[in-house]
Design an enzyme around this catalytic site. Structure first.
Site, PDB file in Angstrom:
ATOM      1  N   ASP A 156      23.768 -19.025   0.602  1.00 19.86           N
ATOM      2  CA  ASP A 156      22.959 -18.533  -0.507  1.00 19.86           C
ATOM      3  C   ASP A 156      22.085 -19.675  -1.014  1.00 19.86           C
ATOM      4  O   ASP A 156      22.563 -20.800  -1.167  1.00 19.86           O
ATOM      5  CB  ASP A 156      23.897 -18.048  -1.615  1.00 19.86           C
ATOM      6  CG  ASP A 156      23.153 -17.318  -2.711  1.00 19.86           C
ATOM      7  OD1 ASP A 156      22.796 -16.154  -2.488  1.00 19.86           O
ATOM      8  OD2 ASP A 156      22.918 -17.921  -3.777  1.00 19.86           O
ATOM      9  N   ASN A 202      11.661 -18.451  -7.786  1.00 17.58           N
ATOM     10  CA  ASN A 202      10.630 -17.407  -7.802  1.00 17.58           C
ATOM     11  C   ASN A 202       9.887 -17.366  -9.132  1.00 17.58           C
ATOM     12  O   ASN A 202       8.660 -17.238  -9.172  1.00 17.58           O
ATOM     13  CB  ASN A 202      11.259 -16.030  -7.547  1.00 17.58           C
ATOM     14  CG  ASN A 202      11.210 -15.656  -6.079  1.00 17.58           C
ATOM     15  OD1 ASN A 202      10.357 -16.153  -5.348  1.00 17.58           O
ATOM     16  ND2 ASN A 202      12.127 -14.802  -5.657  1.00 17.58           N
ATOM     17  N   HIS A 255       6.188 -15.474  -6.302  1.00 17.60           N
ATOM     18  CA  HIS A 255       6.860 -14.822  -5.171  1.00 17.60           C
ATOM     19  C   HIS A 255       6.337 -15.274  -3.821  1.00 17.60           C
ATOM     20  O   HIS A 255       7.081 -15.304  -2.846  1.00 17.60           O
ATOM     21  CB  HIS A 255       6.779 -13.304  -5.312  1.00 17.60           C
ATOM     22  CG  HIS A 255       7.809 -12.780  -6.253  1.00 17.60           C
ATOM     23  ND1 HIS A 255       7.547 -12.548  -7.597  1.00 17.60           N
ATOM     24  CD2 HIS A 255       9.123 -12.488  -6.080  1.00 17.60           C
ATOM     25  CE1 HIS A 255       8.636 -12.130  -8.190  1.00 17.60           C
ATOM     26  NE2 HIS A 255       9.617 -12.080  -7.291  1.00 17.60           N
ATOM     27  N   ASP A 312       8.567 -16.636  -0.824  1.00 17.48           N
ATOM     28  CA  ASP A 312       8.593 -16.206   0.572  1.00 17.48           C
ATOM     29  C   ASP A 312       8.517 -17.406   1.518  1.00 17.48           C
ATOM     30  O   ASP A 312       9.227 -17.469   2.527  1.00 17.48           O
ATOM     31  CB  ASP A 312       7.431 -15.257   0.859  1.00 17.48           C
ATOM     32  CG  ASP A 312       7.695 -13.852   0.299  1.00 17.48           C
ATOM     33  OD1 ASP A 312       8.824 -13.611  -0.179  1.00 17.48           O
ATOM     34  OD2 ASP A 312       6.770 -13.021   0.336  1.00 17.48           O
ATOM     35  N   GLU A 314      18.122 -13.668  -0.791  1.00 17.06           N
ATOM     36  CA  GLU A 314      18.118 -15.086  -0.446  1.00 17.06           C
ATOM     37  C   GLU A 314      19.433 -15.482   0.223  1.00 17.06           C
ATOM     38  O   GLU A 314      19.812 -16.635   0.228  1.00 17.06           O
ATOM     39  CB  GLU A 314      17.849 -15.931  -1.696  1.00 17.06           C
ATOM     40  CG  GLU A 314      18.975 -16.017  -2.707  1.00 17.06           C
ATOM     41  CD  GLU A 314      19.038 -14.845  -3.692  1.00 17.06           C
ATOM     42  OE1 GLU A 314      18.449 -13.773  -3.395  1.00 17.06           O
ATOM     43  OE2 GLU A 314      19.695 -14.983  -4.738  1.00 17.06           O
TER      44      GLU A 314
END
Lengths: 204, 317
Positions: B185, B193, B198, B202, B229
């Site tokens: 994780d 984010n 965002h 990515d 994630e």
């Protein structure tokens, strides 16, 4: 229903095992892989009961069948049947190519037809050899449908069906199909007579 | 024109190869299609057997089916898939020069009209069907490959993981070798984010996926995007110690890549937490138990400060 004596029954099972043994040898050399075939059991049924027995609770599931007509000392339509999913597995194992599609392609249907043709010819050829008669075998046809549709097509409802279970063993995978011999009472009588004549040669 | 002559013309013109053999397997009929595609006129083949004409066909399957037609009265089919082009026939001059044989579907039937028996061989050109199916197969494989990929990161997706993990779990049960799972994780990814936006998020996922995938060496190891994630690594034939080593390398590599993460309370760079579970599955075990264990370990890693590797056995026993 069983119109055969125990010894006639056992003789037929034995004959079919010799037949599928020959088929296995032919198939093995075709695919370069050890394939074993055996016939553990055999049943006599009326046609309607046969299609019920062959669908075993999955009457709506498709089976694929390879059918040949044999004529001579007796007349019979012989059908090799597999559940459609099993036929995919069998053909793709034998052809050695896997197509991620859930139906047989045209070329795979042809391969399936050939596999059925080898098995049915070996079974009937063995019977003809040993029971000393001659049989003419038609070209095989391939069809997909319910077991009812595949069995019902030729002939009449009062026909007798001999159903064999046929076990395939290849590449650690086991699967089975059925072979159904559909014939009328006269042909069935002829089969019995030929078995009796064959058995009388042994002075039992 | 007499009926016999008409019939001979028709047979000569049909778009199928027609050969008739007599009871001694000698050619008695060889139609125009055969003359063209074998480049052999009737005069050259008449009275000869197939094995005299084509020595590599001797004792092959075509000959066996000819024998069973002539002696046992049985008909046979030879499919293209199970018999690779038995006759040396060519669709074009070009193919002949390149030695590419025509794909063939063959039917062999006895002709029972008179004794002694004859045998009819029919050959159909299925080259087009074969290439159409090859196209279909290739397309289907491409589609399948795509359906297993995570669009953003290019690594395996959840669907691929589910299938692969199930397979490997069953294999481990058969081989009684340990199977390890590492759940990974990204620490404080929500804050990342929020802080960077965002699109940057990515990019971060892509970068992490690439780094994690780079740490797996063996072909059987699989890294997949588990969701959001979260990533997961399937490590077959790997014990807890081995899995711990792999996870520790992953954690170090991510730290070393020094992706800035200004809003992270854990570190100034992007870091990961990993939970490991290892098992030699027994008969009654379900694959989900191993996932639950890894999830549990990951939870523990997050709870005890993040940027660390935790295995269920070592920490929770």
């Amino acid at each position: 229903m069983n119109t055969l004596s125990e010894i006639q029954h056992d003789t037929l099972v034995e004959l079919f095992n010799i037949g599928v043994g020959r088929a296995a040898a032919a198939l093995s050399s075709m695919v370069g892989e050890e394939i074993t075939l055996s016939v553990p059991s055999l049943d006599f049924l009326h046609r309607h009961d046969a299609s019920l027995a062959l669908s075993v609770g999955e009457a709506d599931k498709n089976v694929c069948g390879v059918t040949q007509h044999f004529s001579g000392v007796f007349n019979t339509d012989v059908v090799l049947m597999f559940p459609e999913a099993k036929s995919l597995e069998l053909v793709r194992l034998m052809v050695g190519e896997s197509i991620p599609l859930d139906q047989l392609t045209e070329m795979e249907q042809e391969a399936m037809t050939e596999i059925g043709n080898v098995i049915l010819n070996s079974c009937m050829g063995t019977m003809a050899d040993i029971l000393a008669g001659e049989m003419h075998g038609s070209l095989p046809t391939y069809r997909v449908g319910t077991s009812e549709q595949i069995l019902v097509a030729p002939g009449k409802g009062d026909d007798i069906v001999i159903v064999l279970r046929i076990d395939f063993h290849l590449e650690k995978i086991k699967l089975y199909g059925h072979v159904a011999f559909v014939m009328n009472a006269d042909s069935m009588q002829s089969v019995c007579d030929h078995i009796d004549r064959y058995l009388s040669g042994f002075n039992l | 024109m007499s009926d016999a002559v008409l019939l001979a013309r028709v047979i000569d013109s049909v778009n199928v190869g027609v050969i008739v053999l007599d009871s001694a397997q000698r050619v008695v009929l060889w139609n125009g299609w055969m003359e063209r595609h074998a480049q052999l006129p009737l005069a050259d083949v008449e009275g000869k057997t197939l094995s005299e004409l084509f020595p590599d066909m001797a004792n092959g399957r075509v000959q066996q089916t000819v024998v069973s037609a002539l002696t046992a009265n049985l008909s046979s089919v030879l499919s293209q898939s199970l018999n690779k082009a038995p006759f040396p026939l060519f669709s074009s001059v070009n193919d002949r020069e390149n030695g590419v044989r025509m794909q063939q579907a063959i039917q062999v039937t006895p002709i029972v009209a008179q004794q002694p028996r004859y045998c009819l061989i029919q050959i159909t050109d299925v080259t087009l069907s074969v290439s159409r199916e090859k196209l279909l197969r290739d397309q289907a494989l491409v589609l399948r490959r795509h359906s297993y990929l995570d669009v953003l990161t290019g690594i395996a997706n959840r669907r691929r993981f589910d299938e692969y993990f199930d397979e490997e779990f069953r294999r481990a049960r058969r081989t009684t070798l340990p199977l390890s799972l590492v759940l990974i994780d990204i620490d404080h990814f929500k804050l990342y984010n929020d802080y960077y936006g965002h699109q940057a998020g990515d990019q971060c996922l892509k970068q992490v996926a690439e780094t994690l995938a780079g740490t797996l060496q063996r072909p059987a190891d699989l890294l997949a995007r588990y969701g959001g994630e979260e990533f997961v690594a399937v490590l077959p034939e790997t014990d807890l110690e081995g899995a711990r080593r792999v996870a520790e390398v992953m954690r170090t590599k991510i730290a070393e890549s020094q992706l800035p993460h200004a809003s992270s309370p854990t570190a100034s760079h992007v870091s990961i937490s990993a939970g490991i579970a290892t098992k030699i599955p027994g008969c009654g075990d379900a694959p989900t138990t191993l996932i639950e264990d890894a999830d549990h370990a990951l939870y523990h890693a997050k709870k005890t400060g993040r940027n660390r590797v935790v295995s269920l056995e070592s920490e929770l026993r």
